[in-house]
Design an enzyme around this catalytic site. Sequence first.
Site, PDB file in Angstrom:
ATOM      1  N   ASN A 197       0.991  -1.038  -0.137  1.00  0.00           N
ATOM      2  CA  ASN A 197      -0.046  -0.059  -0.102  1.00  0.00           C
ATOM      3  C   ASN A 197       0.997   1.111  -0.091  1.00  0.00           C
ATOM      4  O   ASN A 197       1.428   1.625   0.931  1.00  0.00           O
ATOM      5  CB  ASN A 197      -1.032   0.138   1.177  1.00  0.00           C
ATOM      6  CG  ASN A 197      -1.694   1.197   1.525  1.00  0.00           C
ATOM      7  OD1 ASN A 197      -1.689   2.205   0.356  1.00  0.00           O
ATOM      8  ND2 ASN A 197      -2.521   1.317   2.442  1.00  0.00           N
ATOM      9  N   LYS A 209       0.233   4.139  -0.321  1.00  0.00           N
ATOM     10  CA  LYS A 209      -0.668   5.359   0.259  1.00  0.00           C
ATOM     11  C   LYS A 209      -0.266   6.707  -0.534  1.00  0.00           C
ATOM     12  O   LYS A 209      -0.120   6.335  -2.098  1.00  0.00           O
ATOM     13  CB  LYS A 209      -0.093   5.756   1.610  1.00  0.00           C
ATOM     14  CG  LYS A 209      -0.405   4.397   2.498  1.00  0.00           C
ATOM     15  CD  LYS A 209       0.051   4.536   4.067  1.00  0.00           C
ATOM     16  CE  LYS A 209      -0.424   3.325   4.665  1.00  0.00           C
ATOM     17  NZ  LYS A 209      -0.138   3.554   6.131  1.00  0.00           N
ATOM     18  N   HIS A 250      -9.634   1.041   4.886  1.00  0.00           N
ATOM     19  CA  HIS A 250      -7.970   1.315   5.501  1.00  0.00           C
ATOM     20  C   HIS A 250      -8.454   2.156   6.932  1.00  0.00           C
ATOM     21  O   HIS A 250      -9.359   3.082   6.693  1.00  0.00           O
ATOM     22  CB  HIS A 250      -7.107   1.736   4.545  1.00  0.00           C
ATOM     23  CG  HIS A 250      -5.688   1.856   5.418  1.00  0.00           C
ATOM     24  ND1 HIS A 250      -5.429   2.876   6.056  1.00  0.00           N
ATOM     25  CD2 HIS A 250      -4.615   0.930   5.344  1.00  0.00           C
ATOM     26  CE1 HIS A 250      -3.985   2.709   6.412  1.00  0.00           C
ATOM     27  NE2 HIS A 250      -3.723   1.609   5.913  1.00  0.00           N
ATOM     28  N   GLU A 294      -6.799   4.767   7.803  1.00  0.00           N
ATOM     29  CA  GLU A 294      -6.754   6.418   7.425  1.00  0.00           C
ATOM     30  C   GLU A 294      -8.245   6.579   6.641  1.00  0.00           C
ATOM     31  O   GLU A 294      -8.255   7.656   6.650  1.00  0.00           O
ATOM     32  CB  GLU A 294      -5.574   6.181   6.675  1.00  0.00           C
ATOM     33  CG  GLU A 294      -4.156   6.160   7.037  1.00  0.00           C
ATOM     34  CD  GLU A 294      -3.082   5.774   6.659  1.00  0.00           C
ATOM     35  OE1 GLU A 294      -2.859   5.786   5.338  1.00  0.00           O
ATOM     36  OE2 GLU A 294      -2.000   5.460   7.239  1.00  0.00           O
ATOM     37  N   GLU A 305      -5.244  -4.572  10.676  1.00  0.00           N
ATOM     38  CA  GLU A 305      -4.154  -3.741  10.690  1.00  0.00           C
ATOM     39  C   GLU A 305      -4.461  -3.089  11.965  1.00  0.00           C
ATOM     40  O   GLU A 305      -5.374  -2.207  12.188  1.00  0.00           O
ATOM     41  CB  GLU A 305      -4.283  -2.763   9.614  1.00  0.00           C
ATOM     42  CG  GLU A 305      -3.959  -3.238   8.263  1.00  0.00           C
ATOM     43  CD  GLU A 305      -3.264  -2.313   7.293  1.00  0.00           C
ATOM     44  OE1 GLU A 305      -2.199  -2.671   6.678  1.00  0.00           O
ATOM     45  OE2 GLU A 305      -4.051  -1.404   7.165  1.00  0.00           O
ATOM     46  N   GLY A 354       2.588   2.599  10.518  1.00  0.00           N
ATOM     47  CA  GLY A 354       3.604   3.634  10.866  1.00  0.00           C
ATOM     48  C   GLY A 354       4.338   4.152  12.006  1.00  0.00           C
ATOM     49  O   GLY A 354       4.721   5.268  11.865  1.00  0.00           O
ATOM     50  N   SER A 380       3.558  -1.975  10.403  1.00  0.00           N
ATOM     51  CA  SER A 380       5.035  -2.005  10.768  1.00  0.00           C
ATOM     52  C   SER A 380       5.693  -3.343  10.382  1.00  0.00           C
ATOM     53  O   SER A 380       6.571  -3.923  11.081  1.00  0.00           O
ATOM     54  CB  SER A 380       5.412  -1.586  12.057  1.00  0.00           C
ATOM     55  OG  SER A 380       5.015  -0.166  12.564  1.00  0.00           O
TER      56      SER A 380
HETATM   57  P1  13P Z   1       3.154   0.590   7.635  1.00  0.00           P
HETATM   58  O1  13P Z   1       3.596  -0.774   7.157  1.00  0.00           O
HETATM   59  O2  13P Z   1       3.955   1.612   7.119  1.00  0.00           O
HETATM   60  O3  13P Z   1       2.976   0.559   9.200  1.00  0.00           O
HETATM   61  O4  13P Z   1       1.729   0.805   7.102  1.00  0.00           O
HETATM   62  C1  13P Z   1       0.769  -0.429   7.183  1.00  0.00           C
HETATM   63  C2  13P Z   1      -0.521  -0.001   6.451  1.00  0.00           C
HETATM   64  O5  13P Z   1      -1.223   0.855   6.665  1.00  0.00           O
HETATM   65  C3  13P Z   1      -0.747  -0.910   5.128  1.00  0.00           C
HETATM   66  O6  13P Z   1      -2.052  -0.665   4.739  1.00  0.00           O
END
Ligand code: 13P
Length: 246
Positions: free
Chosen positions: A8, A10, A92, A94, A164, A170, A209
């Site tokens: 992903n 983003k 997601h 976010e 997640e 992150g 992560s």
């Molecule tokens: P990270 O791997 O940067 O923690 O992000 C995970 C994520 O949001 C994947 O959709």
Amino acid sequence: MTKLLVANWKMNKNEIEVKDFFTDFLPKYSHKRSAWIAPQAIHFSLVHQLGQTKGVKAGLQNCSENLSGAFTGEISPRTFKEMGGDFVILGHSERRQLFQETSKLLNAKVKTALKEGLKVIYCVGETLPEREAMQTLSIVGDQIHQGLNDMTEASAENLIVAYEPVWAIGTGKTATPAQAQEVHAFIRGELKKKFPAFGEKVQLLYGGSEKPDNVEELLGQKDIDGGLVGGASLKAQDFLALCGDK
Ligand code: 13P
């Protein structure tokens, strides 16, 4: 089952960076694990074209619950499918937190995208306060039951679920393999209640992560069938390592 690693990206990477990634990634990618990539929507065709030489699927990070019409700024899952799109990530954290997407709205998106023949990666996960209040399973259970409401087993065939934990995204804090496995087993159990045969084999991805140095232990868990990766998927070397190609 072959493990699945989904990148992903983003809102990252410009066109040159996308091309550089594939220049480094493709020669070493050996299909030990399946690799899918969800770039910014504007780079879908580029990623689709570069990836298809080695069967790397390209997807979206979101799509509309509508197929066409006066919805300024939205992307139709039908148009995306017609363009060769393979999959879409929905729900997601976010999108839930920054764009106020509810499980009810996501239910409409999931059903529409599946009906159009796309694979759907439906994301669930709890926040840190929710985990600390021991609400992880009830929050995740609600997200599963509301987001996947009113679906037949046949319609769920192209569904994938990603767990997640919001506190792991992150942050560099990864769920321990045992923490992740506990929630994955719970999710599979809930899915088996809804879709008895499909729930047994549905692919469940862990995200948060995930990195080359923790991926093997996570993927070694019984109910973890792959990963949904943010930060570590942006570097070709790291994503190769996650895909089992060091
Ligand atoms: P990270 O791997 O940067 O923690 O992000 C995970 C994520 O949001 C994947 O959709």
